[in-house]
Design a protein around this motif. Structure first.
Motif, PDB file in Angstrom:
ATOM      1  N   ILE A 255       0.878  -1.084  -0.051  1.00 21.31           N
ATOM      2  CA  ILE A 255       0.001   0.131   0.111  1.00 21.31           C
ATOM      3  C   ILE A 255       0.887   1.244   0.037  1.00 21.31           C
ATOM      4  O   ILE A 255       2.169   1.170   0.521  1.00 21.31           O
ATOM      5  CB  ILE A 255      -0.813   0.085   1.053  1.00 21.31           C
ATOM      6  CG1 ILE A 255      -0.222  -0.077   2.558  1.00 21.31           C
ATOM      7  CG2 ILE A 255      -1.970  -1.127   1.024  1.00 21.31           C
ATOM      8  CD1 ILE A 255      -1.141   0.274   3.770  1.00 21.31           C
ATOM      9  N   GLU A 256       0.384   2.244  -0.456  1.00 18.71           N
ATOM     10  CA  GLU A 256       1.139   3.628  -0.653  1.00 18.71           C
ATOM     11  C   GLU A 256       0.185   4.720   0.476  1.00 18.71           C
ATOM     12  O   GLU A 256      -0.858   4.928  -0.026  1.00 18.71           O
ATOM     13  CB  GLU A 256       1.136   4.309  -1.978  1.00 18.71           C
ATOM     14  CG  GLU A 256       1.838   3.438  -2.798  1.00 18.71           C
ATOM     15  CD  GLU A 256       1.974   4.031  -4.098  1.00 18.71           C
ATOM     16  OE1 GLU A 256       1.611   5.074  -4.352  1.00 18.71           O
ATOM     17  OE2 GLU A 256       2.506   3.180  -5.065  1.00 18.71           O
ATOM     18  N   ARG A 257       0.908   4.588   1.637  1.00 17.55           N
ATOM     19  CA  ARG A 257       0.026   5.586   2.602  1.00 17.55           C
ATOM     20  C   ARG A 257       0.326   7.145   2.447  1.00 17.55           C
ATOM     21  O   ARG A 257       1.460   7.499   2.477  1.00 17.55           O
ATOM     22  CB  ARG A 257       0.246   4.947   3.908  1.00 17.55           C
ATOM     23  CG  ARG A 257      -0.058   3.382   4.352  1.00 17.55           C
ATOM     24  CD  ARG A 257       0.349   3.141   5.790  1.00 17.55           C
ATOM     25  NE  ARG A 257      -0.226   3.515   6.680  1.00 17.55           N
ATOM     26  CZ  ARG A 257      -0.194   3.331   7.911  1.00 17.55           C
ATOM     27  NH1 ARG A 257       0.506   2.448   8.374  1.00 17.55           N
ATOM     28  NH2 ARG A 257      -0.926   3.888   8.836  1.00 17.55           N
ATOM     29  N   LYS A 258      -0.714   7.735   2.429  1.00 16.70           N
ATOM     30  CA  LYS A 258      -0.449   9.289   2.532  1.00 16.70           C
ATOM     31  C   LYS A 258      -1.625   9.895   3.476  1.00 16.70           C
ATOM     32  O   LYS A 258      -2.793   9.178   3.425  1.00 16.70           O
ATOM     33  CB  LYS A 258      -0.467   9.776   1.234  1.00 16.70           C
ATOM     34  CG  LYS A 258      -1.397   9.593   0.347  1.00 16.70           C
ATOM     35  CD  LYS A 258      -1.171   9.905  -1.183  1.00 16.70           C
ATOM     36  CE  LYS A 258      -2.330   9.769  -2.118  1.00 16.70           C
ATOM     37  NZ  LYS A 258      -2.269  10.221  -3.525  1.00 16.70           N
ATOM     38  N   PRO A 259      -1.602  11.102   3.611  1.00 16.79           N
ATOM     39  CA  PRO A 259      -2.703  11.706   4.438  1.00 16.79           C
ATOM     40  C   PRO A 259      -3.965  11.904   3.407  1.00 16.79           C
ATOM     41  O   PRO A 259      -3.988  12.575   2.466  1.00 16.79           O
ATOM     42  CB  PRO A 259      -2.253  13.003   4.888  1.00 16.79           C
ATOM     43  CG  PRO A 259      -0.814  12.984   4.740  1.00 16.79           C
ATOM     44  CD  PRO A 259      -0.474  12.048   3.749  1.00 16.79           C
ATOM     45  N   VAL A 260      -5.282  11.321   3.722  1.00 14.74           N
ATOM     46  CA  VAL A 260      -6.342  11.304   3.147  1.00 14.74           C
ATOM     47  C   VAL A 260      -7.585  11.632   3.860  1.00 14.74           C
ATOM     48  O   VAL A 260      -7.545  11.327   5.098  1.00 14.74           O
ATOM     49  CB  VAL A 260      -6.547   9.880   2.315  1.00 14.74           C
ATOM     50  CG1 VAL A 260      -5.438   9.667   1.136  1.00 14.74           C
ATOM     51  CG2 VAL A 260      -6.640   8.775   3.210  1.00 14.74           C
ATOM     52  N   ILE A 380      -5.721  -5.928   4.066  1.00 18.78           N
ATOM     53  CA  ILE A 380      -5.401  -4.430   3.774  1.00 18.78           C
ATOM     54  C   ILE A 380      -5.447  -3.940   4.976  1.00 18.78           C
ATOM     55  O   ILE A 380      -4.967  -2.824   5.088  1.00 18.78           O
ATOM     56  CB  ILE A 380      -6.389  -4.150   2.571  1.00 18.78           C
ATOM     57  CG1 ILE A 380      -6.258  -4.576   1.303  1.00 18.78           C
ATOM     58  CG2 ILE A 380      -6.319  -2.543   2.511  1.00 18.78           C
ATOM     59  CD1 ILE A 380      -7.033  -4.272   0.279  1.00 18.78           C
ATOM     60  N   VAL A 381      -6.591  -3.921   5.679  1.00 19.23           N
ATOM     61  CA  VAL A 381      -6.529  -3.279   7.035  1.00 19.23           C
ATOM     62  C   VAL A 381      -5.438  -3.413   7.847  1.00 19.23           C
ATOM     63  O   VAL A 381      -4.859  -2.564   8.480  1.00 19.23           O
ATOM     64  CB  VAL A 381      -8.000  -3.625   7.752  1.00 19.23           C
ATOM     65  CG1 VAL A 381      -8.047  -2.832   9.224  1.00 19.23           C
ATOM     66  CG2 VAL A 381      -9.230  -3.180   7.235  1.00 19.23           C
ATOM     67  N   GLU A 382      -4.799  -4.736   7.926  1.00 18.88           N
ATOM     68  CA  GLU A 382      -3.660  -4.687   8.890  1.00 18.88           C
ATOM     69  C   GLU A 382      -2.615  -4.034   8.256  1.00 18.88           C
ATOM     70  O   GLU A 382      -1.718  -3.736   9.076  1.00 18.88           O
ATOM     71  CB  GLU A 382      -3.707  -6.502   8.907  1.00 18.88           C
ATOM     72  CG  GLU A 382      -4.483  -7.029   9.832  1.00 18.88           C
ATOM     73  CD  GLU A 382      -4.574  -8.473   9.780  1.00 18.88           C
ATOM     74  OE1 GLU A 382      -3.503  -9.144   8.965  1.00 18.88           O
ATOM     75  OE2 GLU A 382      -5.017  -9.243  10.456  1.00 18.88           O
ATOM     76  N   LEU A 383      -2.480  -4.273   6.930  1.00 20.19           N
ATOM     77  CA  LEU A 383      -1.187  -3.468   6.434  1.00 20.19           C
ATOM     78  C   LEU A 383      -1.333  -2.030   6.804  1.00 20.19           C
ATOM     79  O   LEU A 383      -0.407  -1.249   6.661  1.00 20.19           O
ATOM     80  CB  LEU A 383      -1.284  -3.574   4.916  1.00 20.19           C
ATOM     81  CG  LEU A 383      -0.834  -4.739   3.886  1.00 20.19           C
ATOM     82  CD1 LEU A 383      -0.916  -4.632   2.484  1.00 20.19           C
ATOM     83  CD2 LEU A 383       0.556  -5.099   4.551  1.00 20.19           C
TER      84      LEU A 383
END
Length: 410
Positions: A255-260, A380-383
């Protein structure tokens, strides 16, 4: 434990052998060592008797020592012939060796013994002591206080060690076979999924072109094309689930996490299922009304939308006509919590622990899917560093899925 590298090379985790061999050495009073497929000592010598402790302080088992050379010679014989062998040191100390095998192939050797078969004498102890750099009377002082290991007792100890070794090796064989099957399954899923995606995309495009460029088709033909597009879309969703599942099983999903904005993610997910809920006259209510748009989280917006969409789609699928679905969002000090609550068929208590398992397909009221959606959603949630749970009072009482996600740092 046995590990198999990507290049197919088998690697033995000898540390996993230390505990059982140490226990056997302490219980039997024998000295035990383990050698790898190259006749290199990996474990030992393990011992518990006072005589063995005295010998361990000598040159006997040191590199290049007489005992180490004898053990290595025995290990080479076992590796060459795959059968147990025995020898003696200074015509007094008995040493034996047996193979470690996996799937019929010898991958190591256990060397054990270093005991007297009958009561020794000062002369025999002096002969041994000269070979290893000890004082004869010191060795005799320890040997005469210990009972010898008779041939009958040695046979019993050998049988016990053989049972220990065989059971451990068969256990490792089973683990290796399970790992091989899992790898084959994961590779199969990945390969088949990707091969199926291309023809489905081409078929969907051709059906869409037919609808756009052939307006004069009979109504029956138009209805058939529309139905085919629907089926192709369902098959595409299942293929995408297979691809995501294969990535999850092989650890390749990222996943690519960023503020959303959480509100934007939820709004996009709801918009994709509203038409399904409308067709079944299901009331879909969101609280708060602004979808908690001011709540900011560190997330992969597209992947998180996939999770919420999956939960909402399942809620619509298992809720009867005229039912109700609620999407509630609340903010805690460090987490955002999303609850998807439906008035559908519910989940029995014995099924709750298995809801998020792979290929766990709910048969009742479900004519599509592979049972992978919730499995992928959980991953996905755990990632994202979050958790997903489910509760239900049983059949006919609906279900509640709850997602907890960490908030973005201030």
């Amino acid at each position: 434990m046995i590990r198999v590298h990507a290049n197919g090379e088998t690697v033995i985790d000898w540390e996993d052998w230390s505990a059982p061999l140490r226990q056997f050495a302490h219980a039997s009073g024998l000295v035990v060592s383990a050698y790898d497929a190259h006749a290199r000592r990996q474990i030992g010598p393990l011992h518990s008797s006072r005589t063995a402790a005295l010998l361990a302080g000598s040159t006997l088992w040191r590199e290049g020592g007489a005992g180490a050379l004898l053990e290595q010679e025995l290990a080479i014989q076992v590796l060459d012939h795959g059968a147990a062998v025995a020898a003696s040191f200074c015509d007094a100390l008995r040493v034996c060796a047996m193979p470690l095998t996996r799937f019929g192939k010898t991958y190591g050797v256990v060397v054990y013994g270093w005991t007297l078969s009958d009561f020794s004498s000062p002369m025999a102890c002096d002969r041994i002591a000269r070979q290893v750099g000890l004082l004869g009377h010191a060795l005799w002082g320890e040997v005469r206080l210990e009972s010898p290991v008779s041939d009958a007792r040695m046979a019993v100890l050998t049988a016990l060690l053989r049972t220990l070794v065989d059971s451990s090796d068969r256990h490792r064989e089973a683990i290796a076979e399970v790992n091989r099957v899992n790898r084959a399954r994961e590779q199969f899923l990945a390969t088949v999924s990707h091969e199926m995606r291309t023809p489905l995309a081409a078929l969907s495009l051709r059906l869409e072109l037919m609808q756009r460029t052939m307006p004069d088709l009979p109504d029956a033909a138009k209805a058939s094309i529309g139905m085919m597009r629907k089926h192709v879309a369902q098959e595409t969703l299942m293929v995408n689930d297979l691809i995501d599942a294969s990535r999850t099983l092989t650890g390749q999903m990222s996943i690519e996490r960023k503020p959303v904005s959480l509100g934007q993610v939820l709004h996009d997910a709801v918009s994709t299922v509203e038409i399904n809920a409308h067709h079944k006259q299901i009331t879909l209510q969101v609280t708060p009304a602004d979808y908690a748009e001011r709540v900011i989280i560190e997330a992969d917006g597209q992947r998180l939308q996939q999770v919420v969409w999956n939960l909402l789609l399942n809620a619509v699928k298992f809720t009867p006509e005229g039912g109700r679905i609620a999407l509630n969002v609340r903010q805690e000090p460090r987490h955002a919590v999303i609850d998807v609550i439906d008035s559908g068929q519910g989940i029995e208590a014995h099924d709750l622990p298995h809801v998020f398992g792979a290929f766990n397909l709910q048969k009742q009221g479900n004519d599509t899917g592979l049972g992978l959606g919730l499995y992928i959603a959980r991953h996905i949630v755990e990632l994202h560093g979050g958790t997903i749970t489910v509760t239900s009072l049983g059949l006919g009482h609906g279900a509640t899925f709850s997602i907890r996600l960490p908030l973005a740092a201030a």
